[in-house]
Write an enzyme that holds these catalytic residues in place. Structure first.
Site, PDB file in Angstrom:
ATOM      1  N   GLU A  53      -3.787   9.663  -2.861  1.00 26.15           N
ATOM      2  CA  GLU A  53      -2.781   8.730  -3.395  1.00 26.15           C
ATOM      3  C   GLU A  53      -2.107   9.278  -4.647  1.00 26.15           C
ATOM      4  OE1 GLU A  53      -3.719   5.712  -6.097  1.00 26.15           O
ATOM      5  OE2 GLU A  53      -5.882   5.845  -5.783  1.00 26.15           O
ATOM      6  N   LYS A 101     -13.348  -0.334  -9.087  1.00 22.91           N
ATOM      7  CA  LYS A 101     -13.435  -0.085 -10.519  1.00 22.91           C
ATOM      8  C   LYS A 101     -14.326  -1.109 -11.217  1.00 22.91           C
ATOM      9  CE  LYS A 101      -9.396   0.315  -9.699  1.00 22.91           C
ATOM     10  NZ  LYS A 101      -7.969  -0.023  -9.760  1.00 22.91           N
TER      11      LYS A 101
END
Ligand code: PSU
Ligand code: MN
Length: 303
Positions: free
Chosen positions: A23, A155
């Site tokens: 990405e 995360k």
């Protein structure tokens, strides 16, 4: 007035090749210059070292790029006005001929259309702490797009239990790569279980092919713990993440600004240790993803 096929990244299919998608949001918005460019190059290098083909996905002047050139990577790493592109932003960057760095969601969507089914990243987006209605489009994409996403969990700034609940609701298998626990990005453990532990890339390939054979529409999350040497202890991170979160709250940050702000702040408060950890896990994930891509092309069941 139509949009030409080239600008949509339609021109090539990569189905039978061992390709790993990467990405570009992590480059443009997730890591600071010049570490971001070095990381982008390093990830492609690692994928090649394993014998697979890296394709970093992004949008340049309204053109979908399934494989950015080195100059384009440098541009996305350095330019300040690059749009963070999730699924909803895709038609906007294309029609407005803007530059865009694609998130996990948008990268998955474009990868699938190019015939790529393995994708490596750092951590996916998820449900934000204290804002259970702020759910990353990454989770929705995993529910509907047939790509195997290799990451170090979600995360640590997110609400991990709620993120796993949403993945369950949406029918996304969470596979622990040599782990029983869902990793917490900077730390190896979270105390939360995965749906299945596997030890090898071949096992991941078999799971992915079974999902296809069943006609299930979505993707799969393969979670790989950060390497031991780069791990940050959870006890050290806890107060730092809490501080970053309360600062985001005070500033009234919303929507797509939240994730980049929190990541930058945690990196600052750990004096760069979080950045080093982020780079180490990205590289590790790229390596595992390359091995999975190779296992898939070698699999006798692969169509
Ligand atoms: N993980 C990182 N760095 C990042 C991101 C994830 O270590 O920059 C990016 C990914 O592109 C992910 C996005 O898809 O953040 C999620 O953003 P949001 O929460 O706004 O959906
Ligand atoms: Mn969000």
């Amino acid at each position: 007035m139509g949009v030409d096929e080239m600008s949509l990244g339609h021109h090539e299919r990569l189905d039978d090749q061992p390709v790993v998608a990467l990405e570009s949001t992590v480059i443009a918005h997730g890591l600071p210059w010049p570490h971001n460019l070095q990381a982008a190059r390093r990830l492609e290098h690692v994928v090649r070292e394993e014998g697979a083909i890296p394709r970093t996905i992004g949008v340049i002047a309204g053109q979908v790029r399934i494989g950015l050139t080195d100059a384009e990577l440098e541009h996305l790493a350095q330019a300040r006005d690059v749009r963070k592109v999730s699924r909803r932003d895709l038609p906007i960057v294309i029609a407005m001929k803007q530059d865009g760095a694609t998130t996990v969601a948008a990268t998955m969507y474009l990868a699938a259309r190019a015939g790529i089914c393995v994708f490596a990243t750092g951590g996916i987006g998820g449900v934000h702490r204290g804002h259970p209605w702020d759910i990353s489009a990454d989770l929705e994409e995993l529910a509907q797009t047939p790509v195997c996403v290799v990451c170090a969990g979600a995360k640590a700034i997110l609400d991990l239990p709620l993120t796993l609940e949403v993945l369950e609701t949406k029918g996304v298998p969470v596979i622990g790569y040599q782990t029983d626990e869902f990793p917490a990005f900077y730390s190896r453990a979270s105390g939360l279980p995965v749906d299945q532990r596997v030890e090898t890339p071949e096992e991941v390939a078999a799971l992915f092919l079974a999902q296809r054979a069943l006609g299930l529409p979505g993707g799969m999350l393969v979670v790989v713990p950060i390497p031991w040497h780069a791990e940050l202890p959870r006890e050290r991170l806890k107060p730092i993440i809490e501080q970053a979160l309360s600062e985001a709250e005070e500033r009234g940050l919303r929507g797509k600004e939240v994730t980049p702000f929190l990541l930058a702040h945690v990196a600052e408060l750990t004096h760069g240790d979080a950045l080093r950890a982020n780079l180490a896990l990205l590289e590790n994930n790229a390596r595992v993803a390359a091995q999975i891509a190779l296992a898939l092309t070698r699999s006798p069941d692969a169509s």
